[in-house]
Design an enzyme around this catalytic site. Structure first.
Site, mmCIF file in Angstrom:
data_model
loop_
_atom_site.group_PDB
_atom_site.id
_atom_site.type_symbol
_atom_site.label_atom_id
_atom_site.label_comp_id
_atom_site.label_asym_id
_atom_site.label_seq_id
_atom_site.Cartn_x
_atom_site.Cartn_y
_atom_site.Cartn_z
ATOM 1 N N GLY A 272 0.786 -1.238 0.000
ATOM 2 C CA GLY A 272 0.000 0.000 0.000
ATOM 3 C C GLY A 272 0.807 1.271 0.000
ATOM 4 O O GLY A 272 0.232 2.352 0.146
ATOM 5 N N PRO A 315 4.422 -4.702 -1.354
ATOM 6 C CA PRO A 315 4.134 -3.562 -2.226
ATOM 7 C C PRO A 315 3.953 -3.979 -3.684
ATOM 8 O O PRO A 315 4.618 -4.890 -4.165
ATOM 9 C CB PRO A 315 5.378 -2.692 -2.076
ATOM 10 C CG PRO A 315 6.467 -3.659 -1.729
ATOM 11 C CD PRO A 315 5.828 -4.763 -0.940
ATOM 12 N N ARG A 317 2.225 -1.262 -6.268
ATOM 13 C CA ARG A 317 2.293 0.045 -6.915
ATOM 14 C C ARG A 317 3.660 0.719 -6.768
ATOM 15 O O ARG A 317 4.168 1.318 -7.725
ATOM 16 C CB ARG A 317 1.226 0.927 -6.257
ATOM 17 C CG ARG A 317 0.997 2.269 -6.900
ATOM 18 C CD ARG A 317 0.081 3.122 -5.986
ATOM 19 N NE ARG A 317 -1.008 2.356 -5.440
ATOM 20 C CZ ARG A 317 -2.241 2.308 -5.964
ATOM 21 N NH1 ARG A 317 -2.529 3.017 -7.019
ATOM 22 N NH2 ARG A 317 -3.173 1.578 -5.385
ATOM 23 N N CYS A 388 -17.405 5.392 -25.742
ATOM 24 C CA CYS A 388 -18.720 6.015 -25.709
ATOM 25 C C CYS A 388 -19.205 6.141 -24.278
ATOM 26 O O CYS A 388 -20.117 5.421 -23.858
ATOM 27 C CB CYS A 388 -19.702 5.196 -26.529
ATOM 28 S SG CYS A 388 -19.614 5.693 -28.228
ATOM 29 N N GLU A 389 -18.554 6.993 -23.536
ATOM 30 C CA GLU A 389 -18.930 7.179 -22.142
ATOM 31 C C GLU A 389 -18.308 8.485 -21.671
ATOM 32 O O GLU A 389 -17.108 8.692 -21.864
ATOM 33 C CB GLU A 389 -18.391 5.990 -21.329
ATOM 34 C CG GLU A 389 -18.928 5.991 -19.948
ATOM 35 C CD GLU A 389 -18.986 4.596 -19.322
ATOM 36 O OE1 GLU A 389 -19.254 3.603 -20.041
ATOM 37 O OE2 GLU A 389 -18.775 4.532 -18.116
ATOM 38 N N TYR A 418 -1.823 -1.224 -11.940
ATOM 39 C CA TYR A 418 -3.287 -1.344 -11.991
ATOM 40 C C TYR A 418 -3.914 -0.682 -13.221
ATOM 41 O O TYR A 418 -5.086 -0.307 -13.173
ATOM 42 C CB TYR A 418 -3.930 -0.804 -10.702
ATOM 43 C CG TYR A 418 -3.412 -1.480 -9.457
ATOM 44 C CD1 TYR A 418 -3.744 -2.797 -9.179
ATOM 45 C CD2 TYR A 418 -2.576 -0.806 -8.568
ATOM 46 C CE1 TYR A 418 -3.257 -3.430 -8.047
ATOM 47 C CE2 TYR A 418 -2.080 -1.430 -7.438
ATOM 48 C CZ TYR A 418 -2.427 -2.748 -7.177
ATOM 49 O OH TYR A 418 -1.941 -3.380 -6.060
HETATM 50 N N1 LLP Z 1 -1.349 -7.062 -0.544
HETATM 51 C C1 LLP Z 1 -2.673 -7.241 -0.614
HETATM 52 C C2 LLP Z 1 -3.293 -8.279 0.190
HETATM 53 C C3 LLP Z 1 -3.447 -6.445 -1.472
HETATM 54 O O1 LLP Z 1 -4.761 -6.635 -1.539
HETATM 55 C C4 LLP Z 1 -2.808 -5.456 -2.252
HETATM 56 C C5 LLP Z 1 -3.589 -4.619 -3.166
HETATM 57 C C6 LLP Z 1 -1.426 -5.306 -2.155
HETATM 58 C C7 LLP Z 1 -0.721 -6.119 -1.276
HETATM 59 C C8 LLP Z 1 -0.650 -4.304 -2.971
HETATM 60 O O2 LLP Z 1 -1.038 -2.989 -2.738
HETATM 61 P P1 LLP Z 1 -0.178 -1.780 -3.372
HETATM 62 O O3 LLP Z 1 1.170 -1.792 -2.707
HETATM 63 O O4 LLP Z 1 -0.040 -2.040 -4.815
HETATM 64 O O5 LLP Z 1 -0.985 -0.581 -3.081
HETATM 65 N N2 LLP Z 1 -6.905 -1.218 -8.188
HETATM 66 C C9 LLP Z 1 -6.627 -0.293 -7.113
HETATM 67 C C10 LLP Z 1 -5.738 -0.893 -6.073
HETATM 68 C C11 LLP Z 1 -6.267 -2.204 -5.576
HETATM 69 C C12 LLP Z 1 -5.310 -2.783 -4.589
HETATM 70 C C13 LLP Z 1 -5.669 -4.174 -4.295
HETATM 71 N N3 LLP Z 1 -4.819 -4.792 -3.358
HETATM 72 C C14 LLP Z 1 -5.973 0.937 -7.698
HETATM 73 O O6 LLP Z 1 -5.738 0.959 -8.877
HETATM 74 O O7 LLP Z 1 -5.697 1.897 -6.984
#
Ligand code: LLP
Length: 463
Positions: A272, A315, A317, A388-389, A418
């Site tokens: 996150g 992580p 993102r 178309c949106e 993502y």
């Molecule tokens: N671990 C778990 C259990 C997760 O569910 C996620 C993300 C991560 C790690 C990785 O999170 P990150 O470090 O990438 O923030 N589609 C949304 C984000 C959905 C995240 C889902 N889970 C977006 O585009 O912002």
């Protein structure tokens, strides 16, 4: 400068002195302009990439992915060693997955986290050592669990009582012992730059913390399962340490209680970590974040008189987000007059089918001309797609040079996470290729779809 009364620009958007500038925090480190003003990524010109692969195209800078993966691993390992423990970083593959990317991050010493049978197959096809994989998901099927256990997946993060019984049955049949973590929700939920802490979370993932002792007791009864620790993921695009500190503190209370029933070697605090999408985003530097989170866990353990468990993080993102840049071609342009001023709509040849995040989450992005340095004063634009949106927006608010024109190439940075995974064929638009750049060379790592690929799924068409 526009005044708020005469411009539809939001308050946070700064009008740049130069609408061709590349803000370091948003772009991969390799981004720059050549003498002619054309954008370069990983030593390859944007024009050359487009000439070879067309538009839209998702460009991923391999060195950027590798260096971010390395920086995260080093930061957490260093922080952990200062607090008498160890740390492991899993790359959350859901952010962007292909066999190449699995190889890059594993080569940099990371493990990989997958959350479906499909993601698991990609990791295995990449030749990943299965013991370095973690498997998530709130609804893993018996077939997916059987594949994971059979392949020797290192850790399965269990998310329901039903899943635990499925694993009990599977491991008793195969005679294997599977390491599991228990996903809990700590009641801490990070909403971008802030966090909320509640007693009960109204969401589908994990077990409420209060149920963890009974769940862990059940796991400890099953001969085919080894409980290795608690797991918690508090959300995405988080800036700062406070949410992790609060969540860790809640988890450690339960972790301490569970120690009465046996060893607990690990604690996983999820992913996150936030990134910069626009020039106003100011994420906490990764070393500071790692030190803050690990110190919070160590202090929490010291206060409770318990050993510091081995830590893991996931992580996604923060590893791939800023390594990705999407290139589009500008098609049509129109000025729309509003009460507050004028907004220039710049249409590109992609949109919500290759980047759904703006429509889905109200995400903010930035954009720059890629084929040249533009001229004229900065003008406020909204970059929109071809779908178309009306919600088909790629970049909601940005300043571009006034002479932006059809045929220009437009680059949208920070699309590495993502975007491709959430892509669709809405309006029968084929999904773009993913092209890796490094040291002046480019290559396709995920093929783009052709019209034939699209038509092939229609049972009424004979190809
Ligand atoms: N671990 C778990 C259990 C997760 O569910 C996620 C993300 C991560 C790690 C990785 O999170 P990150 O470090 O990438 O923030 N589609 C949304 C984000 C959905 C995240 C889902 N889970 C977006 O585009 O912002």
């Amino acid at each position: 400068m526009h005044s708020a009364a005469s411009s539809p620009a939001p308050g946070w958007l700064v009008e740049p002195d130069d609408a061709n500038d590349l803000v370091l925090s948003v772009w991969p480190a390799s981004a720059g302009r050549d003498e002619a003003g054309s954008l370069q990524l990983g030593g390859v010109g944007a024009g050359d990439i487009v000439h070879q692969y067309g538009t839209p195209v998702m460009v991923i800078d391999e060195s950027e992915v590798r260096s971010r993966a390395r920086a995260l691993r080093t930061a957490f390992e260093r922080a952990a060693s200062e607090h008498a423990t160890t740390a492991r970083v899993y790359y959350a593959g859901k952010a962007l997955l292909s066999t190449e990317i699995v190889r890059w991050v594993m080569d940099e010493g990371l493990n990989v986290d997958v959350c479906t049978g499909g993601e698991l197959e990609v990791a295995l096809a990449a030749g990943a050592d299965a013991s370095r994989l973690g498997f998530h998901g709130n609804n893993k099927s018996v077939a997916e669990l059987a594949r994971a256990v059979g392949a020797g997946v290192g850790t399965i993060i269990v998310d329901s009582a039903i899943e635990i019984e499925r694993l009990a049955a599977l491991t008793s049949r195969t005679g294997t012992v599977q390491r599991v973590m228990v996903r809990v929700n700590s009641g801490v939920h990070a909403e971008t730059h802030d966090f909320l802490a509640t007693a009960h979370e109204d969401q589908k993932f994990g077990f409420p913390l209060g149920e963890a002792p009974a769940i862990v007791a059940r796991i400890r009864e099953i001969p085919g399962l080894t409980f290795v620790g608690l797991h918690c993921h508090i959300g995405s695009q988080i800036f700062g340490v406070a949410g992790f500190r609060e969540s860790a503190s809640r988890l450690l209370d339960v972790h301490q209680e569970l120690l009465a029933g046996g060893d607990i070697p690990q604690l996983n605090l999820g992913g996150g970590f936030g990134i910069a999408y626009t020039r106003v985003d100011d994420p906490t530097p990764i070393a500071e974040l790692a030190e803050g989170i690990v110190a919070a866990v160590a202090e929490g353990c010291a206060a409770r008189g318990i050993p510091v468990p081995a830590l893991s993080f996931e992580p996604g993102r923060a590893i791939v987000g800023n390594a990705g840049v999407t290139l589009y071609e500008v098609g049509t342009i129109k000025d729309v007059t509003l009460d507050a001023g004028t907004r220039r709509y710049v249409s590109v040849d992609g949109g919500m089918s290759d980047n759904a995040r703006t429509a889905l989450y109200g995400a903010q992005y930035s954009a720059r001309l890629a084929s040249r340095v533009g001229g004229g004063p900065p003008v406020l634009v909204r970059v929109v797609g071809r779908h178309c949106e009306s919600g088909d927006i790629v970049v909601d608010h940005e300043y571009l040079p006034a002479d932006v024109t059809p045929g220009d190439l437009l680059a949208v940075p920070a699309t590495g996470a993502y975007c491709a995974p959430l892509s669709s064929n809405y309006n029968h638009v084929p999904r773009p290729p993913i092209v890796a750049v490094r040291d002046g060379a480019s290559r396709v790592i995920v093929r783009g779809e052709s019209m034939r690929d699209l038509l092939a799924r229609d049972a009424g068409i004979q190809l």
